[in-house]
Design an enzyme around this catalytic site. Structure first.
Site, PDB file in Angstrom:
ATOM      1  N   LYS A  78       0.860  -1.186   0.000  1.00 19.22           N
ATOM      2  CA  LYS A  78       0.000   0.000   0.000  1.00 19.22           C
ATOM      3  C   LYS A  78       0.897   1.237   0.000  1.00 19.22           C
ATOM      4  O   LYS A  78       1.956   1.234   0.640  1.00 19.22           O
ATOM      5  CB  LYS A  78      -0.897  -0.025   1.245  1.00 19.22           C
ATOM      6  CG  LYS A  78      -1.953   1.076   1.304  1.00 19.22           C
ATOM      7  CD  LYS A  78      -2.852   0.881   2.528  1.00 19.22           C
ATOM      8  CE  LYS A  78      -3.950   1.921   2.617  1.00 19.22           C
ATOM      9  NZ  LYS A  78      -4.874   1.682   3.749  1.00 19.22           N
ATOM     10  N   SER A 153      -9.804   1.584   2.800  1.00 19.11           N
ATOM     11  CA  SER A 153      -8.964   2.404   1.959  1.00 19.11           C
ATOM     12  C   SER A 153      -7.909   1.629   1.173  1.00 19.11           C
ATOM     13  O   SER A 153      -7.342   2.164   0.237  1.00 19.11           O
ATOM     14  CB  SER A 153      -8.257   3.456   2.820  1.00 19.11           C
ATOM     15  OG  SER A 153      -7.401   2.817   3.745  1.00 19.11           O
ATOM     16  N   SER A 177      -9.926  -0.972   6.883  1.00 18.01           N
ATOM     17  CA  SER A 177      -9.351  -0.782   5.544  1.00 18.01           C
ATOM     18  C   SER A 177      -8.624  -1.956   4.922  1.00 18.01           C
ATOM     19  O   SER A 177      -8.241  -1.867   3.762  1.00 18.01           O
ATOM     20  CB  SER A 177      -8.412   0.414   5.543  1.00 18.01           C
ATOM     21  OG  SER A 177      -9.162   1.582   5.425  1.00 18.01           O
TER      22      SER A 177
HETATM   23  N1  GLN Z   1     -13.232   3.706   6.275  1.00 11.88           N
HETATM   24  C1  GLN Z   1     -12.611   4.106   7.493  1.00 11.88           C
HETATM   25  C2  GLN Z   1     -12.210   5.558   7.396  1.00 11.88           C
HETATM   26  O1  GLN Z   1     -12.508   6.149   6.432  1.00 11.88           O
HETATM   27  C3  GLN Z   1     -11.460   3.225   7.800  1.00 11.88           C
HETATM   28  C4  GLN Z   1     -10.231   3.599   7.088  1.00 11.88           C
HETATM   29  C5  GLN Z   1      -9.067   2.765   7.469  1.00 11.88           C
HETATM   30  O2  GLN Z   1      -9.211   1.719   8.087  1.00 11.88           O
HETATM   31  N2  GLN Z   1      -7.890   3.249   7.130  1.00 11.88           N
HETATM   32  O3  GLN Z   1     -11.602   6.100   8.276  1.00 11.88           O
END
Ligand code: GLN
Length: 485
Positions: A78, A153, A177
């Site tokens: 990532k 994400s 994410s």
């Molecule tokens: N969807 C969640 C957010 O927008 C989780 C994101 C994540 O786990 N990095 O914060």
């Protein structure tokens, strides 16, 4: 080489000399070259670096050296993980052109294990989002159906593994994410216990929640890469000084007699009927394998979305203060220093990042801190206590990973609150710091469905054990998107 060969199988074939690491890497790069222009899963492809790492593995083998557990296996990282000498942008314009000067702890560990880094995966900007649409470099297409979100994400990591670019990837999980995109793309992903994997070299979003987690196409591969990246690292003060069990050895233990807790409310109105039916069938499969099903409750989990969307923005507002155009990335010069900071941050951060910084600054400000931030931290403690009580009755807690299958791109971008609700099942384990895995558990409307299993802290091996038993008893592991045949 087939696109969907597992990491363990690839490593074994390379070790036996049936195929070279260079051929495996060439093959993977070929698939990336063909499919990435339409999928947009990778922001940077390092063909030269990958081939050099693969050649080093082949030379080590030729010299008769012992090979690591992932020798010659392609891995995607990532784009919020630092890999020395490689662009690292967090999918943000504010880090465009920034080259990481050092390796993250997980990157060091993977290098030592012989892994080959193909490139950096697309993501929501600074890991904020649930659909990858917050990337400054465009969304990722779900390989099962273009026009659908890959989840977020870590959408690029999930989509790349599902599409056969590489058998393994790393993502980061702050509130879901790795698990939610794994669910949307039909792959396995683990969010380890907070402290299990060092965060050194992971660009911080919300430090009390962030945890690096792997993606794989099967549970065994997921166990192997987790083994490689887990364990104490003095450079992360929250890294746990606890032994790392042999995760692959736990796979064959079976699940007879294991108690699986189900929160019935999770399968109620908030859950898409296709997801509900798939999860009910998965529960029956586990019962057939000898598990005992018990009803459990997590009464405070309903506050998880509100608590998370206070705690995470609060921490992000502090962590992202360092991106000001002085130390990293591009700078937009304007009048004086304050104006330069302002112009750089206003123009190079995307709208969701700015929304979170403002929200976070607000909840931390004098007069509001107790009402919001302190209260959210209390809710977090209560959620952890709910889990502790549930684990007196069961060994793992089962739920859907996401309330829906992959939604169409654009479906939720106009309403941030609706997007936040996509995290309803992944947030409670995150707030409690617990390990949770998402494993494919169904397929409807041509799209995968994921099941989430949560365990007590540092009981990852139990997650692998249950997920592996379920995987072996279900048909999903043999389904792949047609994108690459
Ligand atoms: N969807 C969640 C957010 O927008 C989780 C994101 C994540 O786990 N990095 O914060």
């Amino acid at each position: 080489m087939e696109a969907f060969t597992s990491a363990t199988e690839l490593a074994a074939r390379i070790a036996r000399g049936e195929v070279t690491a260079v051929d495996v890497t060439r093959d993977a790069l070929h698939r990336v070259a063909r499919a990435n222009p339409s999928m947009n899963a990778l922001l940077h492809v390092d063909a030269e670096g990958a081939l050099a790492q693969a050649a080093a593995v082949d030379h080590a083998r030729a010299r008769g050296e012992a090979l690591g557990p992932l020798a010659g296996v392609p891995v995607l990282l990532k784009d919020n993980l630092c890999q020395r000498g490689t662009p690292t942008t967090c999918a943000s314009k504010i880090l465009e052109g920034w080259i990481a000067p050092y390796d993250a702890h997980v990157v060091e560990r993977l290098r030592a294990a012989g892994a080959v880094f193909l490139g950096k995966a697309n993501m929501d900007e600074f890991a904020m989002g649930s659909s990858n649409e917050n990337s400054a470099y465009g969304p990722v297409q779900n390989p099962w159906q273009s026009g659908r979100a890959p989840g977020g994400s870590s959408g690029g990591s999930a989509a790349g593994v599902a599409a056969g670019f590489a058998p393994l990837a790393l993502g980061s999980d702050t509130g879901g994410s790795v698990r939610q995109p794994a669910s949307f793309c039909g792959v396995v992903a683990l969010k380890p216990t907070y402290g299990r994997v060092s965060r050194y070299g992971l660009i911080a979003f919300a430090s009390s929640l962030d945890q690096i987690g792997p993606f794989a196409r099967n549970v065994r591969d997921c166990a192997r890469i987790t083994q490689v990246i887990s364990g104490l690292d003095g450079r992360d003060a929250t890294s746990a000084d606890l032994p790392v069990p042999d995760y692959e050895a736990s796979l064959e233990k079976g699940v007879a007699g294991l108690r699986v807790g189900v929160v019935r409310d999770d399968l109620g109105e908030g859950c898409d009927p296709d997801v509900r039916n798939a999860i009910l069938k998965a529960i029956e499969t586990l019962r057939g394998l000898g598990c005992t099903l018990v009803d459990v409750t997590l009464p405070t989990a309903r506050h998880a979305v509100s608590a998370y969307y206070i705690v995470a923005p609060a921490e992000c507002s502090s962590n992202l203060a360092r991106f000001d155009g002085m130390r990293f990335g591009p700078r937009l010069e304007k009048g004086d220093l304050t104006q330069t900071y302002g112009a750089t941050r206003a123009q190079l951060f995307g709208p969701e990042v700015k929304r979170r910084i403002m929200l976070g600054t607000y909840v931390l400000s004098a007069g509001y801190y107790d009402a919001y931030y302190a209260k959210a931290q209390k809710a977090r403690t209560l959620i952890a206590q709910d889990y502790a009580r549930a684990f007196e009755q069961c060994d793992v807690v089962l739920s859907p990973t996401s309330p829906s299958v992959a939604f169409p791109l654009g479906a939720k971008t106009k309403n941030p609150l609706e997007m936040y609700l996509a995290d309803i099942f992944t947030l409670p384990p995150s707030l409690a710091g617990l390990p949770a895995i998402s494993v494919p558990a169904g397929h409807e409307q041509g799209l995968p469905i994921g099941m989430q299993l949560t365990a007590p802290a540092f009981c990852e091996e139990r997650l692998f054990q249950v997920a592996h038993a379920y995987e072996q008893a279900s048909p999903w592991k043999d389904m792949h998107p047609e994108v690459l045949g």
